[in-house]
Design a protein around this motif. Structure first.
Motif, PDB file in Angstrom:
ATOM      1  N   SER A 114       1.594   5.302 -16.744  1.00  0.00           N
ATOM      2  CA  SER A 114       2.040   4.914 -15.410  1.00  0.00           C
ATOM      3  C   SER A 114       2.559   6.118 -14.637  1.00  0.00           C
ATOM      4  N   PHE A 115       2.491   7.295 -15.250  1.00  0.00           N
ATOM      5  CA  PHE A 115       3.090   8.472 -14.640  1.00  0.00           C
ATOM      6  C   PHE A 115       2.193   9.174 -13.644  1.00  0.00           C
ATOM      7  N   CYS A 116       0.910   8.874 -13.570  1.00  0.00           N
ATOM      8  CA  CYS A 116       0.015   9.553 -12.623  1.00  0.00           C
ATOM      9  C   CYS A 116      -0.300   8.620 -11.468  1.00  0.00           C
ATOM     10  N   GLN A 117       0.191   8.948 -10.306  1.00  0.00           N
ATOM     11  CA  GLN A 117      -0.081   8.149  -9.121  1.00  0.00           C
ATOM     12  C   GLN A 117      -0.565   9.080  -8.018  1.00  0.00           C
ATOM     13  N   PRO A 118      -1.443   8.571  -7.152  1.00  0.00           N
ATOM     14  CA  PRO A 118      -1.921   9.420  -6.049  1.00  0.00           C
ATOM     15  C   PRO A 118      -0.769   9.868  -5.167  1.00  0.00           C
ATOM     16  N   ASN A 119      -0.884  11.056  -4.685  1.00  0.00           N
ATOM     17  CA  ASN A 119       0.113  11.630  -3.782  1.00  0.00           C
ATOM     18  C   ASN A 119       0.132  10.822  -2.491  1.00  0.00           C
ATOM     19  N   LEU A 120       1.297  10.595  -1.948  1.00  0.00           N
ATOM     20  CA  LEU A 120       1.434   9.848  -0.698  1.00  0.00           C
ATOM     21  C   LEU A 120       0.663  10.530   0.428  1.00  0.00           C
ATOM     22  N   GLY A 121       0.689  11.844   0.475  1.00  0.00           N
ATOM     23  CA  GLY A 121      -0.050  12.575   1.510  1.00  0.00           C
ATOM     24  C   GLY A 121      -1.547  12.343   1.425  1.00  0.00           C
ATOM     25  N   ARG A 138      -2.993   9.626   0.250  1.00  0.00           N
ATOM     26  CA  ARG A 138      -3.249   8.254   0.714  1.00  0.00           C
ATOM     27  C   ARG A 138      -3.208   8.184   2.234  1.00  0.00           C
ATOM     28  N   ILE A 139      -2.266   8.875   2.831  1.00  0.00           N
ATOM     29  CA  ILE A 139      -2.167   8.863   4.295  1.00  0.00           C
ATOM     30  C   ILE A 139      -3.396   9.524   4.912  1.00  0.00           C
ATOM     31  N   MET A 140      -3.833  10.638   4.346  1.00  0.00           N
ATOM     32  CA  MET A 140      -5.025  11.311   4.869  1.00  0.00           C
ATOM     33  C   MET A 140      -6.257  10.418   4.722  1.00  0.00           C
ATOM     34  N   SER A 141      -6.347   9.688   3.643  1.00  0.00           N
ATOM     35  CA  SER A 141      -7.471   8.779   3.442  1.00  0.00           C
ATOM     36  C   SER A 141      -7.470   7.688   4.507  1.00  0.00           C
ATOM     37  N   ILE A 142      -6.310   7.161   4.795  1.00  0.00           N
ATOM     38  CA  ILE A 142      -6.194   6.118   5.817  1.00  0.00           C
ATOM     39  C   ILE A 142      -6.562   6.676   7.182  1.00  0.00           C
ATOM     40  N   THR A 143      -6.061   7.854   7.526  1.00  0.00           N
ATOM     41  CA  THR A 143      -6.375   8.417   8.838  1.00  0.00           C
ATOM     42  C   THR A 143      -7.852   8.776   8.951  1.00  0.00           C
ATOM     43  N   ARG A 144      -8.474   9.207   7.848  1.00  0.00           N
ATOM     44  CA  ARG A 144      -9.917   9.480   7.868  1.00  0.00           C
ATOM     45  C   ARG A 144     -10.698   8.208   8.186  1.00  0.00           C
TER      46      ARG A 144
END
Length: 75
Positions: free
Chosen positions: A13-20, A22-28
């Motif tokens: 459970s220790f590897c999660q996508p970076n918040l940045g 995820r935000i870049m993916s959403i803005t793309r």
């Protein structure tokens, strides 16, 4: 990029996508949804709206003469 905290519990459970990331993916995705149609897409849509063979040929001539070219001289 992943942020991994190897001391956290439970394991895996220790590897999660970076918040940045995820935000870049959403803005793309948002930019892709609102982008303007390309020159080729506009020309194809214009040709697809032809109602007869003569209309199609006229539209092809208009495109060949520069109807959908980008104006590189704004003045």
């Amino acid at each position: 990029m992943l942020h991994c905290n190897r001391t956290s519990e439970p394991p895996f459970s220790f590897c999660q996508p970076n918040l940045g990331d995820r935000i870049m993916s959403i803005t793309r995705r948002i930019r892709a949804a609102f982008r303007a149609p390309s020159h080729d897409e506009r020309a194809l849509a214009y040709l697809n709206d032809a109602t007869s063979l003569a209309d199609l040929e006229r539209r092809e001539r208009e495109i060949d003469s520069g109807r959908f070219r980008q104006n590189r001289h704004p003045f």
